[in-house]
Design a protein around this motif. Structure first.
Motif, PDB file in Angstrom:
ATOM      1  N   THR A 130      -9.391  -8.456   1.424  1.00  0.00           N
ATOM      2  CA  THR A 130      -8.059  -7.943   1.112  1.00  0.00           C
ATOM      3  C   THR A 130      -7.701  -6.819   2.055  1.00  0.00           C
ATOM      4  O   THR A 130      -8.524  -5.936   2.320  1.00  0.00           O
ATOM      5  CB  THR A 130      -7.998  -7.431  -0.340  1.00  0.00           C
ATOM      6  OG1 THR A 130      -8.362  -8.488  -1.232  1.00  0.00           O
ATOM      7  CG2 THR A 130      -6.595  -6.942  -0.688  1.00  0.00           C
ATOM      8  N   LEU A 131      -6.488  -6.849   2.570  1.00  0.00           N
ATOM      9  CA  LEU A 131      -5.953  -5.734   3.349  1.00  0.00           C
ATOM     10  C   LEU A 131      -4.780  -5.142   2.582  1.00  0.00           C
ATOM     11  O   LEU A 131      -3.824  -5.842   2.254  1.00  0.00           O
ATOM     12  CB  LEU A 131      -5.483  -6.178   4.736  1.00  0.00           C
ATOM     13  CG  LEU A 131      -4.874  -5.046   5.586  1.00  0.00           C
ATOM     14  CD1 LEU A 131      -5.941  -4.036   6.000  1.00  0.00           C
ATOM     15  CD2 LEU A 131      -4.148  -5.594   6.809  1.00  0.00           C
ATOM     16  N   VAL A 132      -4.866  -3.833   2.328  1.00  0.00           N
ATOM     17  CA  VAL A 132      -3.778  -3.095   1.698  1.00  0.00           C
ATOM     18  C   VAL A 132      -3.149  -2.207   2.764  1.00  0.00           C
ATOM     19  O   VAL A 132      -3.838  -1.407   3.400  1.00  0.00           O
ATOM     20  CB  VAL A 132      -4.278  -2.248   0.516  1.00  0.00           C
ATOM     21  CG1 VAL A 132      -3.103  -1.499  -0.133  1.00  0.00           C
ATOM     22  CG2 VAL A 132      -4.987  -3.121  -0.506  1.00  0.00           C
ATOM     23  N   VAL A 133      -1.843  -2.359   2.978  1.00  0.00           N
ATOM     24  CA  VAL A 133      -1.097  -1.564   3.951  1.00  0.00           C
ATOM     25  C   VAL A 133      -0.133  -0.684   3.171  1.00  0.00           C
ATOM     26  O   VAL A 133       0.719  -1.202   2.421  1.00  0.00           O
ATOM     27  CB  VAL A 133      -0.320  -2.461   4.932  1.00  0.00           C
ATOM     28  CG1 VAL A 133       0.452  -1.618   5.938  1.00  0.00           C
ATOM     29  CG2 VAL A 133      -1.270  -3.419   5.642  1.00  0.00           C
ATOM     30  N   THR A 179      -1.579   3.981   5.969  1.00  0.00           N
ATOM     31  CA  THR A 179      -2.943   3.806   5.462  1.00  0.00           C
ATOM     32  C   THR A 179      -3.283   2.323   5.416  1.00  0.00           C
ATOM     33  O   THR A 179      -2.501   1.508   4.916  1.00  0.00           O
ATOM     34  CB  THR A 179      -3.093   4.399   4.048  1.00  0.00           C
ATOM     35  OG1 THR A 179      -2.798   5.796   4.080  1.00  0.00           O
ATOM     36  CG2 THR A 179      -4.517   4.213   3.531  1.00  0.00           C
ATOM     37  N   LEU A 180      -4.452   1.987   5.964  1.00  0.00           N
ATOM     38  CA  LEU A 180      -4.994   0.629   5.884  1.00  0.00           C
ATOM     39  C   LEU A 180      -6.281   0.678   5.082  1.00  0.00           C
ATOM     40  O   LEU A 180      -7.161   1.506   5.358  1.00  0.00           O
ATOM     41  CB  LEU A 180      -5.283   0.062   7.271  1.00  0.00           C
ATOM     42  CG  LEU A 180      -4.134   0.009   8.266  1.00  0.00           C
ATOM     43  CD1 LEU A 180      -4.604  -0.615   9.563  1.00  0.00           C
ATOM     44  CD2 LEU A 180      -2.964  -0.771   7.708  1.00  0.00           C
ATOM     45  N   ARG A 181      -6.397  -0.232   4.129  1.00  0.00           N
ATOM     46  CA  ARG A 181      -7.606  -0.305   3.315  1.00  0.00           C
ATOM     47  C   ARG A 181      -8.099  -1.749   3.373  1.00  0.00           C
ATOM     48  O   ARG A 181      -7.421  -2.666   2.903  1.00  0.00           O
ATOM     49  CB  ARG A 181      -7.303   0.131   1.888  1.00  0.00           C
ATOM     50  CG  ARG A 181      -8.522   0.289   0.998  1.00  0.00           C
ATOM     51  CD  ARG A 181      -8.154   0.863  -0.358  1.00  0.00           C
ATOM     52  NE  ARG A 181      -7.580   2.189  -0.218  1.00  0.00           N
ATOM     53  CZ  ARG A 181      -6.321   2.493  -0.562  1.00  0.00           C
ATOM     54  NH1 ARG A 181      -5.528   1.571  -1.045  1.00  0.00           N
ATOM     55  NH2 ARG A 181      -5.886   3.720  -0.422  1.00  0.00           N
ATOM     56  N   LEU A 232     -13.274  -0.167   3.528  1.00  0.00           N
ATOM     57  CA  LEU A 232     -13.134   0.592   4.769  1.00  0.00           C
ATOM     58  C   LEU A 232     -11.681   1.056   4.855  1.00  0.00           C
ATOM     59  O   LEU A 232     -10.760   0.251   4.752  1.00  0.00           O
ATOM     60  CB  LEU A 232     -13.470  -0.287   5.969  1.00  0.00           C
ATOM     61  CG  LEU A 232     -13.225   0.313   7.361  1.00  0.00           C
ATOM     62  CD1 LEU A 232     -14.131   1.508   7.618  1.00  0.00           C
ATOM     63  CD2 LEU A 232     -13.422  -0.762   8.439  1.00  0.00           C
ATOM     64  N   GLU A 233     -11.496   2.371   5.051  1.00  0.00           N
ATOM     65  CA  GLU A 233     -10.134   2.904   5.059  1.00  0.00           C
ATOM     66  C   GLU A 233      -9.847   3.632   6.357  1.00  0.00           C
ATOM     67  O   GLU A 233     -10.719   4.276   6.946  1.00  0.00           O
ATOM     68  CB  GLU A 233      -9.915   3.844   3.873  1.00  0.00           C
ATOM     69  CG  GLU A 233      -8.481   4.315   3.728  1.00  0.00           C
ATOM     70  CD  GLU A 233      -8.229   5.016   2.411  1.00  0.00           C
ATOM     71  OE1 GLU A 233      -8.254   4.338   1.363  1.00  0.00           O
ATOM     72  OE2 GLU A 233      -8.026   6.250   2.418  1.00  0.00           O
ATOM     73  N   ARG A 234      -8.577   3.557   6.769  1.00  0.00           N
ATOM     74  CA  ARG A 234      -8.133   4.233   7.997  1.00  0.00           C
ATOM     75  C   ARG A 234      -6.705   4.715   7.784  1.00  0.00           C
ATOM     76  O   ARG A 234      -5.871   3.981   7.266  1.00  0.00           O
ATOM     77  CB  ARG A 234      -8.177   3.244   9.163  1.00  0.00           C
ATOM     78  CG  ARG A 234      -7.559   3.722  10.489  1.00  0.00           C
ATOM     79  CD  ARG A 234      -8.438   4.785  11.140  1.00  0.00           C
ATOM     80  NE  ARG A 234      -8.001   5.146  12.455  1.00  0.00           N
ATOM     81  CZ  ARG A 234      -8.394   4.562  13.593  1.00  0.00           C
ATOM     82  NH1 ARG A 234      -9.197   3.519  13.564  1.00  0.00           N
ATOM     83  NH2 ARG A 234      -7.982   5.007  14.763  1.00  0.00           N
ATOM     84  N   THR A 235      -6.427   5.958   8.188  1.00  0.00           N
ATOM     85  CA  THR A 235      -5.064   6.446   8.162  1.00  0.00           C
ATOM     86  C   THR A 235      -4.626   6.802   9.570  1.00  0.00           C
ATOM     87  O   THR A 235      -5.445   7.118  10.433  1.00  0.00           O
ATOM     88  CB  THR A 235      -4.899   7.687   7.269  1.00  0.00           C
ATOM     89  OG1 THR A 235      -5.530   8.811   7.885  1.00  0.00           O
ATOM     90  CG2 THR A 235      -5.507   7.459   5.882  1.00  0.00           C
TER      91      THR A 235
END
Length: 285
Positions: free
Chosen positions: A112-115, A122-124, A273-276
């Protein structure tokens, strides 16, 4: 079916904070524009760029004969949900294992990708093992950032990290980087000293007069990649760049790469895995 989706469908979130567009094929973010600002992501002549996903392996770490950077980028994701609001919009995309994905990765998973679009992007990335056997994962959130001139860009926040130079793998990854990292130093893989805490990096771009700031969690390594003038000559460098195009982007990636640092998902387990990404401009209050 996931593997049979051939035509790309782009989903766009727009609110008072800006806009972000995501191609459901590969769940690749293809555009990010903060409100009142310029495009943050690079789109290259060969069609690559944006923010790509590498899962469940990075580079050529998959089974023999499999495609580079995993299965996620080669399959269509379904739109699970989207929420639109003036200052906090969210898109959720999902890839389920099927007959097509099992040809290269014989395991049952849900990815799953959460935008999320707020004052920052934020990408999760959420990987789940829904099968009966454990499997190992290496992964990367792989962004191509648009810059004025890669030769003048500096990455901050890597001081004290162990690093590996892919041009000299014989030297290992025991050396320690000191100070800021000038992109002209080439491409390197950095290991975070404390994988348990959140990490913060900045990409300073004096030509565009802006700084791109990143935070990340649940990652072990960062990759700074710029092909330089050697484009097309190295085996890890795209040979399809237009002349001089390498100056227009810098990749600052995060995740878990190389098999010695792979993590294992056991049945029923998940990994996030998260990225902002946020943008500030020189002289701004």
């Amino acid at each position: 079916m996931n593997g049979s989706l051939l035509l790309a469908a782009v989903q766009t979130l727009t609110n008072l904070c800006g806009s972000v567009s995501v191609d459901t094929f590969g769940a690749r973010v293809v555009s990010y524009r903060p409100a009142g600002g310029e495009e943050v992501l690079a789109r290259l002549a060969d069609g690559s760029g944006g923010i790509a996903l590498c899962w469940p392996w990075f580079a050529n770490e998959g089974p023999d004969g499999c495609r580079r950077h995993g299965v996620a980028r080669y399959h269509g994701f379904e739109v699970v949900s989207r929420t639109d609001s003036p200052r906090a919009s969210e898109l959720r995309l999902r890839l389920r294992s099927d007959e097509m994905t099992r040809r290269e990765f014989p395991h049952d998973f849900v990815l799953t990708l959460v935008v999320r679009l707020e004052e920052r992007l934020t990408l999760r990335l959420i990987g789940e093992n829904v099968g009966h056997e454990p499997f190992a994962v290496t992964e990367m959130i792989h962004p191509y950032f648009r810059v004025g001139d890669a030769r003048q860009c500096v990455v901050r926040g890597l001081d004290g990290c162990r690093y590996r130079d892919n041009m000299h793998p014989e030297l290992g990854d025991a050396r320690i980087w000191r100070g800021d990292y000038c992109v002209t130093e080439g491409s390197k893989v950095f290991a975070f000293a404390d994988p348990a805490r959140a990490h913060a990096l900045d990409l300073s771009d004096p030509v565009f007069g802006r700084t791109l700031s990143f935070t990340s969690t649940n990652d072990l390594k960062a990759v700074v990649w710029s092909p330089g003038e050697a484009s097309g000559k190295g085996k890890n460098v795209t040979s399809r760049l237009a002349p001089g195009e390498w100056r227009t982007f810098v990749c600052v990636e995060n995740g878990t790469c190389y098999g010695d640092r792979a993590y294992v998902l056991r049945p029923g387990e998940r990994h996030v895995l998260e990225r902002t990404v946020s943008v500030s401009h020189a002289g701004a209050d």
